[in-house]
Write an enzyme that holds these catalytic residues in place. Structure first.
Site, PDB file in Angstrom:
ATOM      1  N   ALA A   1       0.798  -1.239   0.000  1.00  0.00           N
ATOM      2  CA  ALA A   1       0.000   0.000   0.000  1.00  0.00           C
ATOM      3  C   ALA A   1       0.829   1.288   0.000  1.00  0.00           C
ATOM      4  O   ALA A   1       0.671   2.121  -0.899  1.00  0.00           O
ATOM      5  CB  ALA A   1      -0.989  -0.032   1.161  1.00  0.00           C
TER       6      ALA A   1
ATOM      7  N   ASP B   1      -4.114  -2.330   3.934  1.00  0.00           N
ATOM      8  CA  ASP B   1      -4.335  -1.687   2.640  1.00  0.00           C
ATOM      9  C   ASP B   1      -5.430  -0.626   2.710  1.00  0.00           C
ATOM     10  O   ASP B   1      -5.448   0.298   1.911  1.00  0.00           O
ATOM     11  CB  ASP B   1      -4.676  -2.748   1.595  1.00  0.00           C
ATOM     12  CG  ASP B   1      -3.441  -3.558   1.255  1.00  0.00           C
ATOM     13  OD1 ASP B   1      -2.682  -3.158   0.373  1.00  0.00           O
ATOM     14  OD2 ASP B   1      -3.207  -4.575   1.946  1.00  0.00           O
TER      15      ASP B   1
HETATM   16  O1  MRU Z   1      -0.961  -7.565  -3.169  1.00  0.00           O
HETATM   17  P1  MRU Z   1       0.078  -6.812  -2.395  1.00  0.00           P
HETATM   18  O2  MRU Z   1       1.398  -7.493  -2.369  1.00  0.00           O
HETATM   19  O3  MRU Z   1       0.169  -5.373  -2.806  1.00  0.00           O
HETATM   20  O4  MRU Z   1      -0.486  -6.819  -0.874  1.00  0.00           O
HETATM   21  C1  MRU Z   1       0.260  -6.127   0.081  1.00  0.00           C
HETATM   22  C2  MRU Z   1      -0.313  -6.236   1.444  1.00  0.00           C
HETATM   23  O5  MRU Z   1      -1.379  -6.760   1.697  1.00  0.00           O
HETATM   24  C3  MRU Z   1       0.461  -5.528   2.534  1.00  0.00           C
HETATM   25  O6  MRU Z   1       0.357  -6.221   3.742  1.00  0.00           O
HETATM   26  C4  MRU Z   1      -0.103  -4.119   2.709  1.00  0.00           C
HETATM   27  O7  MRU Z   1      -0.167  -3.502   1.463  1.00  0.00           O
HETATM   28  C5  MRU Z   1       0.719  -3.301   3.649  1.00  0.00           C
HETATM   29  S1  MRU Z   1       2.223  -2.933   2.952  1.00  0.00           S
HETATM   30  C6  MRU Z   1       3.065  -2.019   4.082  1.00  0.00           C
END
Ligand code: MRU
Length: 456
Positions: free
Chosen positions: A68, A259
Site C-alpha cells: 500500500a 491496505d
Molecule cells: O498484493 P500486495 O502485495 O500489494 O499486498 C500487500 C499487502 O497486503 C500488505 O500487507 C499491505 O499492502 C501493507 S504494505 C506495508
C-alpha cells in the site's frame, strides 16, 4: 579504541535496496522512475525503468511494485513522470490540471483495494489544483517536488511507526507476520517489518515466523529475503501452519500491515490476515496492524464497503518462476541466440506450462509458469480480506498507537471530528495528543502519539 559507529548495532536494514526512485534515463536524459521488479525477487534483482506513467501503471498491475504505501508513492511519481515527459504539449494551467486529473484516475484504477493509491494520486492533483495560478513551469516543478516529498515522508513515517510499535513488544519477542509489509512494500523501511527492524535494533527480537502468503508468496519470497538481509532470525511457514505455532506458545505478537482501514477500524490486508486475527484472538496473542494514517479511509464506515481485488486465476493454478542463465556451450549459445533474435521467445510447453526466454545482459532470462491444477479448475482468487476492528489489539500509526478504547469508531471519529474532513489529506496541522483528545471527548487514550510538526 573502537569508535561510536563500530559499537552501534547495525539493524542491517540498510542492506535492503530502495523500492522505487526518481532518476534520469541516461539514453534520453529525461526523468525516469526506477523500481525493483518484485515479481522476480529474491532470485533476480532486476530494476525496471519507466519513462511514461503507463509504465508505472503496468508495474503496479503486475505486482512489480506492490504494498500500500509503495503504491501511494508510485502513484505520485507516475504523475510527476507524466508531467515531465508527457505533458510538454500542454500550454495552459487549466488543461494541464484537467489532464493530470485524468491520468490520476487511470493510476487509481490499476488496483482497487489499497487506498494509498488514491491518496497519493489525489494529493498530487490537489496540490496542482490549489496552486493553479502559478506559472505553468513552476506548477509542474511543484508537482514533481511534492511527489519527491511524499517519498521522503513515507520513510520518516515508517521509522516513527517502528518506534511506536517496538515499544509495545516484550524482550526476546517472537513475532508472526503475513505477506510483505517490509521496506519493499513502502518507499523504504517498511511498516510491520519496520517495527521488527526497529525492535531488532533495540535487541528485542528473538525470532520471526513468516507466513508464505499464497498464492503470490510475498512472505516466502520478499519478507524472508528482507529479514535475511537485516540479519534477523526467521523461519518460513505455510499459511496453514500459523495456528500450530500459536498453539505451541511460540508467538508473542502478530504484526501485519494494511491496505485500507475503515472508520470503524475494520482493516483490509492480504488474504489470510483475517484467519490469523481469529487465531490470535483464540490464543490471546496481541494482533497489531501497522499502517500510516494515509491508509485510514474515513469515507467508508465499515469493511463491508471495501472493494476486494480479485486477481488472475493463474496465480492459483500454477507457479511463476523467473531466472537467468548462461548457455554452457557455443552451440547452446547459438541456439538461444537464434531463438531470441527477433525478441522474446514464447515456448509453448505441454500441459499448459509456459516459458518465455529473452536476452538479458550477456546471457538469457526466462519467465516460466508451471501449471499444478487441472486445466479447467474453477478458481476464486481474492487478494485481500477484511479483519473486523474488534479483533485488532491496536493500530500503530506514525502519530501514535490507536487502541479500540472504547472502540475504533470513536477514536477514528475523533480524528474525523478534529479534521472536519473525511480523509487523511485534510489532517494538516493535526497532532492529536492524549490530553487534547481527553479534553475534546473525555475518551481515555492509551499512548501519546508522535510529537513535533505534522508531516503533511
Ligand atoms: O498484493 P500486495 O502485495 O500489494 O499486498 C500487500 C499487502 O497486503 C500488505 O500487507 C499491505 O499492502 C501493507 S504494505 C506495508
Amino acid at each position: 579504541m573502537a569508535n561510536e559507529e563500530e559499537n552501534t548495532p547495525r539493524s542491517g536494514v540498510e542492506n535492503i535496496p530502495r523500492t522505487i526512485w526518481w532518476g534520469v534515463d541516461e539514453a534520453s536524459g529525461n526523468p525516469a522512475v526506477y523500481l525493483i521488479d518484485q515479481t522476480r525477487l529474491p532470485l533476480q534483482g532486476d530494476v525496471l525503468m519507466c519513462s511514461v506513467a503507463e509504465g508505472v501503471c503496468t508495474a503496479i498491475r503486475s505486482l512489480a511494485v506492490r504494498g500500500a504505501p509503495a503504491l501511494g508513492v508510485a502513484a505520485a511519481l507516475a504523475l510527476a513522470l507524466w508531467t515531465e515527459n508527457e505533458a510538454g504539449e500542454i500550454d495552459n494551467n487549466e488543461d494541464y490540471v484537467a489532464s493530470l486529473a485524468g491520468v490520476a484516475q487511470a493510476v487509481i484504477e490499476t488496483r482497487p483495494t489499497a487506498v494509498n493509491l488514491q491518496w497519493g494520486a489525489e494529493r498530487i492533483v490537489r496540490i496542482a489544483t490549489d496552486n493553479i495560478d502559478l506559472d505553468l513551469n513552476d506548477l509542474k516543478d511543484l508537482v514533481v517536488q511534492e511527489a519527491l516529498n511524499m517519498q521522503a515522508e513515507d520513510e520518516r513515517r515508517n521509522r516513527q511507526m517502528g518506534e511506536h510499535g517496538a515499544a509495545l513488544l516484550p524482550d526476546e519477542a517472537r513475532i508472526l507476520t503475513h505477506c510483505n509489509a517490509g521496506s519493499l512494500a513502502t518507499a523504504y523501511f517498511g511498516t510491520a517489518l519496520g517495527v521488527v527492524f526497529t525492535a531488532h535494533e533495540q535487541g528485542k527480537i528473538a525470532h520471526v515466523w513468516v507466513d508464505e502468503t499464497r498464492p503470490v508468496n510475498q512472505g516466502g519470497r520478499l519478507t524472508t529475503w528482507e529479514l535475511r538481509m537485516a540479519g534477523i532470525p526467521s523461519a518460513l511457514i505455510a499459511d496453514s501452519m500459523a495456528g500450530f505455532v500459536m498453539s505451541k506458545g511460540w508467538v508473542d505478537a502478530v504484526i501485519v500491515g494494511a491496505d485500507r482501514i475503515a472508520a470503524n477500524g475494520d482493516t483490509a490486508n492480504k488474504i489470510g490476515t483475517y484467519a490469523l486475527a481469529v487465531l490470535a484472538k483464540h490464543h490471546g496473542i496481541p494482533f497489531y496492524v501497522v499502517a500510516p494514517t494515509s491508509t485510514v479511509d474515513l469515507t467508508i464506515n465499515s469493511g463491508e464497503e471495501i472493494v476486494i481485488e480479485e486477481r488472475d486465476p493463474r496465480e492459483m493454478m500454477g507457479f511463476t518462476v523467473s531466472g537467468a542463465f548462461e548457455p554452457d556451450s557455443a552451440d547452446a549459445n547459438r541456439a538461444f541466440d537464434l531463438l531470441t533474435k527477433d525478441g522474446a521467445y514464447d515456448m509453448k510447453l505441454t500441459k499448459g506450462h509456459q516459458m518465455v526466454i529473452d536476452r538479458k545482459g550477456g546471457g538469457y532470462a526466462f519467465d516460466a509458469w508451471f501449471r499444478i491444477t487441472p486445466p479447467d479448475v474453477q478458481v476464486f482468487n481474492p487478494a485481500f480480506d477484511v479483519t473486523p476492528g474488534e479483533l485488532i489489539t491496536a493500530i500503530i500509526t506514525e502519530r501514535g498507537v490507536i487502541e479500540p478504547d472504547p472502540d475504533y469508531e470513536s477514536i477514528l471519529a475523533l480524528m474525523m471530528m478534529r479534521t472536519g474532513g473525511l480523509h487523511e489529506l485534510r489532517m494538516e496541522g493535526l497532532d492529536f495528543t492524549s490530553a487534547d483528545i481527553r479534553r475534546e471527548s473525555d475518551i481515555p487514550v492509551s499512548e501519546k502519539p508522535a510529537e513535533g510538526p505534522s508531516e503533511n
